[in-house]
Each structure stands twice: as C-alpha cells, then as structure tokens.
Design an enzyme around this catalytic site. Sequence first.
Site, PDB file in Angstrom:
ATOM      1  N   ASP A 183       1.548  -8.778   1.347  1.00  0.00           N
ATOM      2  CA  ASP A 183       2.369  -7.783   1.983  1.00  0.00           C
ATOM      3  C   ASP A 183       2.885  -8.193   3.442  1.00  0.00           C
ATOM      4  O   ASP A 183       3.894  -8.204   3.817  1.00  0.00           O
ATOM      5  CB  ASP A 183       1.558  -6.552   1.968  1.00  0.00           C
ATOM      6  CG  ASP A 183       2.338  -5.381   2.426  1.00  0.00           C
ATOM      7  OD1 ASP A 183       3.612  -5.222   2.396  1.00  0.00           O
ATOM      8  OD2 ASP A 183       1.817  -4.077   2.649  1.00  0.00           O
ATOM      9  N   ASN A 227       0.993  -1.204   0.026  1.00  0.00           N
ATOM     10  CA  ASN A 227      -0.214  -0.203   0.032  1.00  0.00           C
ATOM     11  C   ASN A 227       0.891   1.323  -0.015  1.00  0.00           C
ATOM     12  O   ASN A 227       2.258   1.094   0.033  1.00  0.00           O
ATOM     13  CB  ASN A 227      -0.877   0.060   1.232  1.00  0.00           C
ATOM     14  CG  ASN A 227      -0.157   0.113   2.553  1.00  0.00           C
ATOM     15  OD1 ASN A 227       0.541   0.965   3.042  1.00  0.00           O
ATOM     16  ND2 ASN A 227      -0.501  -1.056   3.261  1.00  0.00           N
ATOM     17  N   SER A 250      -3.245  -6.490  -6.638  1.00  0.00           N
ATOM     18  CA  SER A 250      -4.578  -5.969  -6.706  1.00  0.00           C
ATOM     19  C   SER A 250      -5.663  -6.818  -6.641  1.00  0.00           C
ATOM     20  O   SER A 250      -6.851  -6.442  -6.480  1.00  0.00           O
ATOM     21  CB  SER A 250      -4.846  -4.831  -7.668  1.00  0.00           C
ATOM     22  OG  SER A 250      -4.183  -3.415  -7.457  1.00  0.00           O
ATOM     23  N   GLY A 268      -2.570  -9.845   3.689  1.00  0.00           N
ATOM     24  CA  GLY A 268      -2.347 -10.416   2.366  1.00  0.00           C
ATOM     25  C   GLY A 268      -0.742 -10.853   2.099  1.00  0.00           C
ATOM     26  O   GLY A 268      -0.255 -11.246   2.949  1.00  0.00           O
TER      27      GLY A 268
END
Length: 184
Positions: A43, A33, A126, A41
């Site tokens: 990340d 982000n 995404s 997720g």
Amino acid sequence: MTVLTRRIGGAELEVIVADITTLGVDAIVNAANTSLLGGGGVDGAIHRAAGPELVAECRMLHGCKTGDAKITRGYRLKAAHVIHTVGPVWNGGTLGEDDLLASCYRRSMELCGKHKLTSVAFPAISTGIYRFPADRAADIAVRTTIEGLALAPTVARVVFCCFSEPSARLHAETLARQGGPCAD
Ligand code: AR6
C-alpha cells in the site's frame, strides 16, 4: 522474474517475482486498509509511486469494507488503474478470514469486468502485515481468481506478483495444479 505461465480459457495467468508498482498492466491491485488512505507494505509503495493525486481520489471514496474493492486511476504509475481491496487480518481462521480473502479476489475481478480491463496484477493480499498464512492465501488467491475469470471476460492476462521466491513458489504450485497445459 517469471516463475510460471498457464493459459486458462482465454486468459494467460503468470506467477512472477517483482515490485508490483513497476508493472504496465491495466490495473494493479492494492492490499489496502479500510481507510483507503495509505499505509505500509505494498500500500505504501503504491501510494509513493502513484503520487499524492492517488490519496486525493481515495479520500473521495469514504473507505472500503474488508472483502470489498474500489477502483481509482493510477496517476504516476505505469498501471492505468489501482483496485484497492481490503484483506482480512488473520485471527486464527475462525472469523471468516478465508471467505473474506476470496471476496477480495472476486470483487477485484468483478471490477475488471465492469471496467472492461484486459490485464490485472495481484499482490499476495493479507500475507504481510495482516499475517494470513502464505500457503493458505496462495491457494485461495489462485482458485478464486480462476473462478473470477468468468466475471471478467475482457481479462486476457492475470499476474500474481509475488515479492519473494517462496511466495511465488506457493502460487506456482497451486496454479500448476489448477491450470491447463503450459503456455511457454
Ligand atoms: N510489490 C509486490 N508485493 C509487495 C510489495 C511490492 N512493492 N511490497 C510488499 N509486498 P502487505 P497486508 C507483498 O503487508 O498483509 C498496509 O499497511 C508482501 O511481501 O503489504 O494485506 C495496509 O495499509 C506481502 O506478500 O499487505 C494495511 O494496513 C503482500 O505484498 C495492511 O498493510 C501483502 O503484504 C495490509 O496488510
């Protein structure tokens, strides 16, 4: 699990189902982000596997715009580097989401070229928390990455690292349409 391999020019492109944090490539791409300070997720998984040194380096980058990408070291990951890119949140497709998603793949490939990396693995940016439709995203991911090979002549291996078989099937279908003869 390898689903498909295709050779395009000097590079081998693979679609696999795996946890991206386990891959021994020059760089794994993170679906981050704009803060670059971690999240859920993929990340969250990358930050957990890399250790706290990763967020310390990310803090010095002062965030990242949607569609852009920044590179760090990989710390405790097998991958030497992490390319952090920020995909768009899906809002129905009228706010430039397609172009922003393409920009994530293009900018990541540009960084691979700039840092003379030879192998890179992408997650399906995404398509999780940011809700981008998986089929549309797979098409953009594969097409833009193939175009991006021209920006990264050192890259000999690109991995589309999917987290589910349906996601891998979508990437494999697009790659099979775009790619040359099977490398296996
Ligand atoms: N390896 C490979 N792919 C994975 C893994 C993994 N370990 N974990 C999840 N995926 P998401 P986004 C897949 O939600 O949609 C974070 O909080 C997942 O199944 O990780 O770009 C960030 O900080 C999906 O196909 O990223 C942002 O706030 C894909 O990775 C936000 O989420 C992307 O899902 C970004 O959302």
